[in-house]
Design a protein around this motif. Structure first.
Motif, PDB file in Angstrom:
ATOM      1  N   UNK A  43      -5.771   9.804   3.578  1.00 33.22           N
ATOM      2  CA  UNK A  43      -4.316   9.989   3.422  1.00 33.22           C
ATOM      3  C   UNK A  43      -3.554   9.681   4.693  1.00 33.22           C
ATOM      4  N   UNK A  44      -3.724   8.483   5.197  1.00 34.56           N
ATOM      5  CA  UNK A  44      -2.914   8.107   6.355  1.00 34.56           C
ATOM      6  C   UNK A  44      -1.544   7.672   5.835  1.00 34.56           C
ATOM      7  N   UNK A  45      -0.544   8.485   6.140  1.00 29.66           N
ATOM      8  CA  UNK A  45       0.806   8.242   5.636  1.00 29.66           C
ATOM      9  C   UNK A  45       1.246   6.808   5.951  1.00 29.66           C
ATOM     10  N   UNK A  46       1.784   6.053   5.011  1.00 29.09           N
ATOM     11  CA  UNK A  46       2.213   6.439   3.660  1.00 29.09           C
ATOM     12  C   UNK A  46       1.188   6.131   2.573  1.00 29.09           C
ATOM     13  N   UNK A  47      -0.090   5.976   2.928  1.00 27.46           N
ATOM     14  CA  UNK A  47      -1.076   5.610   1.920  1.00 27.46           C
ATOM     15  C   UNK A  47      -1.886   6.830   1.489  1.00 27.46           C
ATOM     16  N   UNK A  48      -2.425   6.749   0.256  1.00 26.46           N
ATOM     17  CA  UNK A  48      -3.281   7.821  -0.221  1.00 26.46           C
ATOM     18  C   UNK A  48      -4.303   7.242  -1.191  1.00 26.46           C
TER      19      UNK A  48
ATOM     20  N   UNK B  70      -9.928  14.304   4.528  1.00 29.27           N
ATOM     21  CA  UNK B  70      -8.463  14.360   4.528  1.00 29.27           C
ATOM     22  C   UNK B  70      -7.873  13.251   5.396  1.00 29.27           C
ATOM     23  N   UNK B  71      -8.469  13.067   6.580  1.00 30.99           N
ATOM     24  CA  UNK B  71      -7.915  12.115   7.546  1.00 30.99           C
ATOM     25  C   UNK B  71      -8.084  10.674   7.048  1.00 30.99           C
TER      26      UNK B  71
END
Lengths: 391, 303
Positions: B59-64, B55-56
């Motif tokens: 998906x580091x905001x704003x990337x996925x 998860x970490x």
């Protein structure tokens, strides 16, 4: 249609008319009658929904989180330990901006284990980002369900709403409740159509890692929404009133406060008793009134200030305590006033289901005549505290 | 290193639903396994992902990295969130066209997430639960979990003068899950990608709850060179320490036969988490016994 209903069933009737697609809950007293009645609706085909019996409140909240994230209206209910077990998920639901509606049958927290009413469970969640409302009676809790979905699902809001009702006093107490036709509810509450959801045709990632460059802004946005909602809430209440012909959602209810010198502040069903008490004291010539807090979050700071700034004395009567400090409502009301301010008196009463009677309220006024108190426990039986073990 | 051309990059994005650009460590077995799983399940899937490395780093905001709908809620509730997604799809009448997966690490599955997992299985939700088993809490810094193997040194079960690493056997989670009498419960390894994808495709074709526990070597947590991930994964299986098994309806129906059995020393030697066993013959003998018992119990050696 008027029906003689216990509060739990008044909630179930309203939930049915809001047509949630997913319901999930875990048994806990005194909430359970709500979901039992909803299960009956589903079992008999009166409500088309997925009813998920889970293995804990943590999972109940997680199941409805998943459903809401798919764009499906959902419902859960809990109480006391159940709310506290859910609390991790409840903060998460607010952060994910999912407009769930949860009914909390307010009950004391353990230890000692106690299944009776106070507000310690809900008040412990006051910093979670949820909109929180407290009902006084069965009609109001019924009506609040419709308005909770309406407020929370507004695309500019997208926040969960906790509808609080006093355990036993309302959940198991019978009162006549006016139940609207489905057509009227449909007119008031359109189908849930969120601006974002889990959808294979438009794949979004929800619940991302927010590092120090973005996290603060998510909290800023939550706070901003909760501040701006102050304009929406009376609008929804007014729309409800126009359609249903009954009082709609308001931040507070003033009872004989216009000419009052002294005002009691309280939340929930105890306000029924306090209104009778106000009537009695008025007959005795005292200029006293009640300000009932209906919307506890967002906290109606300006409204309370404007209504009470010229009063002489405020008696804040709470069924909750921030241990090591004082009643949270007392802290918050006190923070609104600069000097000269009304004299403030903070009282804790009714914890763990101890009845709040006229005698309790008389003691409150009597204490207030002698001195300003910030955290005075009413109705304490000091004989129970004489044991050296406790002192 | 050759830089990827634009057409290579766009091809990568067209072909995969879990794409590169994430922040996993080099040689991460979990990142590779996630891509293999997601490629096998295809586009019409919704994923509920527990808190953890996957998860970490994805998906580091704003990337996925996810090109299918994906949600992360908390550490222990992936199975319950997936249950809610499945219930919502049922309500919407989409359950036959959209499938649901839950992803978690070994802690999020066997320890903190176990109650929610058992509830999901018992209720019969149509969800594929994938446990990415790197055998410790890697995201928080290599602490022992219920799936940490016997004698592995972790930061909370360190090998020292008295302790010889983790003193408990790995929890038999594939069997515990199978005991819910669900359609499919299996173990797989990123060291055998075709076998892994076959199992995922089989699982996703079945209705009801499915469970696949995927062995994903972790170079950082286990202490081996990041070029060895696949090799280490293969050796775990071939030594008998990570048996690949399949249960259908609660019954053991298939095992991955060991055509070339290897001693456990060949598996543990490149890993610093087992380094203390190299100087301790008795401890090493005990670990070999665990592998031998697996081979006997699952009849891995019989062809």
């Amino acid at each position: 249609m008027r029906k003689f209903l216990e509060g739990s069933h008044a909630v179930a009737e309203a939930v049915k008319r809001c047509k949630p697609g997913v319901i999930s809950a875990y048994p806990i007293t005194p909430q359970t009658h709500i979901v039992e009645r909803i299960a009956n609706f589903v079992a008999n085909g009166e409500l088309n929904a997925q009813f998920i019996n889970v293995e804990s409140e943590h999972s109940a909240a997680s199941v409805v989180l998943g459903a809401e994230a798919c764009g499906v209206r959902a419902f859960t209910a809990t109480s006391s330990q159940g709310l506290i077990l859910m609390s991790e998920v409840l903060f998460n639901i607010a952060g994910l901006r999912l407009p769930l509606v949860l009914v909390c049958a307010n009950r004391a927290l353990s230890a000692p284990i106690n299944i009776w009413n106070d507000h310690q469970d809900a008040v412990a969640l006051r910093d979670s980002g949820w909109i929180m409302v407290f009902a006084e009676n069965n009609q109001e809790v019924h009506d609040l369900i419709y308005q909770a979905y309406k407020v929370g699902e507004n695309p500019k809001v997208m926040l969960p709403v906790m509808v609080n009702m006093d355990g036993y006093i309302l959940t198991h107490g019978m009162e006549p409740v006016d139940i609207p036709d489905q057509a009227l509810v449909d007119k008031f509450l359109p189908p849930y159509n969120p601006p974002y959801k889990l959808d294979v045709d438009n794949p979004l990632s929800l619940g991302l890692l927010g590092d120090p460059t973005v996290y603060l802004e998510t909290r800023y946005a939550l706070q901003k929404t909760l501040e701006e909602i102050k304009d929406l809430i009376p609008k929804v209440g007014e729309e409800f009133k126009q359609l249903f012909g009954r009082k709609g959602l308001e931040f507070v209810e003033g009872y004989k406060i216009e000419d009052a010198d002294s005002v009691i502040l309280a939340m929930g069903s105890v306000c029924g008793t306090v209104k009778d008490f106000v009537d009695k004291k008025r007959e005795e010539g005292e200029k006293i009134g009640l300000l009932r807090i209906i919307v506890y979050r967002p906290f109606p700071k300006k409204i309370i200030y404007e209504l009470l700034k010229e009063k002489e004395r405020l008696f804040i009567l709470e069924k909750a305590i921030s241990l090591g400090m004082e009643g949270p409502l007392y802290t918050e009301v006190k923070s609104l006033f600069n000097k000269p301010s009304p004299k403030m008196y903070g009282f804790i009463a009714g914890l763990g289901g101890r009845d709040i009677t006229f005698n309790t309220l008389e003691e409150m006024l009597k204490v207030g005549k002698d001195k300003e108190v910030s955290c005075y426990f009413l109705d304490v039986d000091h004989s129970l505290l004489k044991d050296e073990f406790y002192v | 290193m050759n830089s990827m051309s634009e057409s290579t990059i766009s091809k990568h994005f067209e072909e995969h639903f879990f794409v590169s650009g994430h922040t996993a460590c080099s040689g991460c077995g979990q990142a590779l396994a996630a891509r293999l799983v997601v490629d096998a399940i295809g586009k019409n899937n919704i994923v509920a992902n527990a808190t953890g490395c996957l998860e970490v780093f994805s998906t580091k905001c704003p990337q996925s990295s996810w090109r299918i709908p994906w949600i992360h809620s908390l550490f222990e509730n992936a199975a319950a969130v997936a249950s809610g997604i499945e219930a919502a799809l049922r309500y919407l009448g989409k359950i036959d066209t959209v499938r649901v997966c839950a992803f978690a690490g070994d802690g999020g599955t066997a320890d903190i997430g176990f109650q929610a997992l058992s509830g999901m299985l018992e209720r019969g939700h149509d969800v594929l639960f994938c446990c990415f088993d790197n055998e410790a809490y890697m995201n928080t810094g290599i602490q022992r979990s219920g799936l940490t193997p016997f004698q592995a040194s972790t930061t909370t079960s360190p090998a020292g003068k008295v302790w010889k690493g983790n003193w408990r056997l790995k929890k038999s989670l594939v069997e515990i899950v199978a005991a819910h009498f669900i359609p499919y419960s299996a173990s797989a390894s990123v060291g055998f990608p075709q076998d892994l994808q076959r199992k995922v495709k089989k699982a996703i074709s079945l209705r009801g709850p499915k469970y696949i526990q995927i062995h994903v070597p972790c170079p950082l947590g286990w202490g081996f060179d990041s070029s060895l991930t696949i090799d280490i994964g293969k050796k775990a299986v071939l030594s008998g320490l990570y048996p690949l098994v399949e249960y259908e309806g609660g019954k053991l129906t298939k095992v991955f036969k060991l055509s070339q059995k290897i001693p456990v020393i060949d598996y543990i030697k490149p890993q610093s988490r087992f380094r203390h066993l190299l100087k301790d013959e008795e401890a090493l003998r005990q670990l070999q016994k665990v592998a031998d018992k697996n081979i006997e119990y699952y009849k891995l050696g019989e062809v």
